[in-house]
Design an enzyme around this catalytic site. Sequence first.
Site, short mmCIF file in Angstrom:
data_model
loop_
_atom_site.label_atom_id
_atom_site.label_comp_id
_atom_site.label_asym_id
_atom_site.label_seq_id
_atom_site.Cartn_x
_atom_site.Cartn_y
_atom_site.Cartn_z
N SER A 28 0.81 -1.21 0.00
CA SER A 28 0.00 0.00 0.00
C SER A 28 0.85 1.27 0.00
O SER A 28 0.33 2.36 -0.18
CB SER A 28 -0.91 0.01 1.22
OG SER A 28 -1.72 -1.13 1.23
N CYS A 29 2.15 1.12 0.21
CA CYS A 29 3.05 2.27 0.14
C CYS A 29 3.17 2.69 -1.33
O CYS A 29 2.78 1.96 -2.24
CB CYS A 29 4.44 1.89 0.64
SG CYS A 29 4.46 1.33 2.36
N VAL A 30 3.70 3.90 -1.54
CA VAL A 30 3.91 4.36 -2.91
C VAL A 30 5.39 4.67 -3.12
O VAL A 30 6.03 5.28 -2.27
CB VAL A 30 3.06 5.63 -3.21
CG1 VAL A 30 3.31 6.11 -4.64
CG2 VAL A 30 1.58 5.33 -3.03
N ILE A 47 7.15 6.04 0.41
CA ILE A 47 6.36 6.68 1.46
C ILE A 47 5.27 5.72 1.97
O ILE A 47 4.77 4.88 1.23
CB ILE A 47 5.73 8.02 1.01
CG1 ILE A 47 4.78 7.81 -0.17
CG2 ILE A 47 6.81 9.03 0.63
CD1 ILE A 47 3.33 7.86 0.20
N GLY A 93 0.62 1.65 -3.99
CA GLY A 93 -0.73 2.01 -3.58
C GLY A 93 -1.76 0.92 -3.81
O GLY A 93 -2.90 1.19 -4.18
#
Lengths: 161, 206
Positions: A28-30, A47, A93
């Site tokens: 889910s991080c980008v 992030i 994401g």
Amino acid sequence: MSELIKVGMADYKTGYNPNSLISYGLGSCVGIALYDAVTKIGGLAHIMLPDSTQARSTENPAKFADTALPLMLNEMIKMGAIKARVTAKIAGGSQMFTFANATDVMRIGERNAQAVRMLLKKMDIRILADDTGGNYGRTVELKIDTGIYRVRTIAQGEKEL
Amino acid sequence: MSEEILNLSLMQLDALKEIGNVGAGNSATALSQLINRKIDMTVPQIAIMPLGDVPDVVGGPDAMVAGVFLRVYGPAPSSILFLLPRDSAFALVDMLMGREQGTTTSLNSMDESALMEIGNILAGAYLNALSHFTKLTLLPSIPSLAMDMAGAILSVILIQLGEMGDHALVIETEFTTENDGVKGHFFLIPDPGSLSTILAAIGVKE
């Protein structure tokens, strides 16, 4: 000799040609790659959260999109990049687990990607490629010699952005 | 430091470890009965580590793992994640389905259900112990399964923790079957605020 520079979760790194920046296992991080194609200076940020103003702990600015990106961009400018030439490619994401009644907690990937897009727009940085969403993990690598952003997945193969 | 978990006393850490021990013991017994094999369990490790280091516990962020994720509802909302290296997941499916070891090389929907059921049973057994200790009613959601990179799967819980701080309190147990070398890691990650509810409930608030 080109070097492969690892970027951990909630971290960012910058580099010169001919090195590469890599970050493993984004869910889910980008992963946001910034690149100046003329000076061949690149940066990669991994992030975790969109917005530092809504978090209780902001000790690590590299964790949030809104604090990590300006810091990374500044570092690139100090290295010789020109802001007007810097472009972005983003990936990650995703939503790793699906539930029937997905709460906000579960939809964080989507929120992250959206926040990154809005932030880049605010910073006046053009997004050249966007590979976000889905329900699978990604390993991302920015090749600083070419600006190619390579996205590797387990089930969906590999692509170059 | 404003982070709650960095201010835990030794007594609180011991209490959490003991809960982990009993919870994991219950889970190991349930798993052992289900697959009819002896299960070895490590003494739970309790560690406070930087968020980015957590994937190293299971072989690094790009290691292929199967993860069963459940939410815990009640007065101390939490997340439970049961992680198995890919080969261990396949071996476990072989046992459950009564196949010869080494048969399974990818998961069909029946295999996925079986793994989710394992997660369900482990979580149920663990939460029973936790509920018993704390007198809090804690109920698991239906499980969800993903087979992917460890970093990607762990990001789901690490992001939640990231809103609170830069460290994770990981209560982690490793299960190993006697002969087949199946390994699994069980994580219980309390939501922000839930940890103090749990500590207050067992009377080690300070």
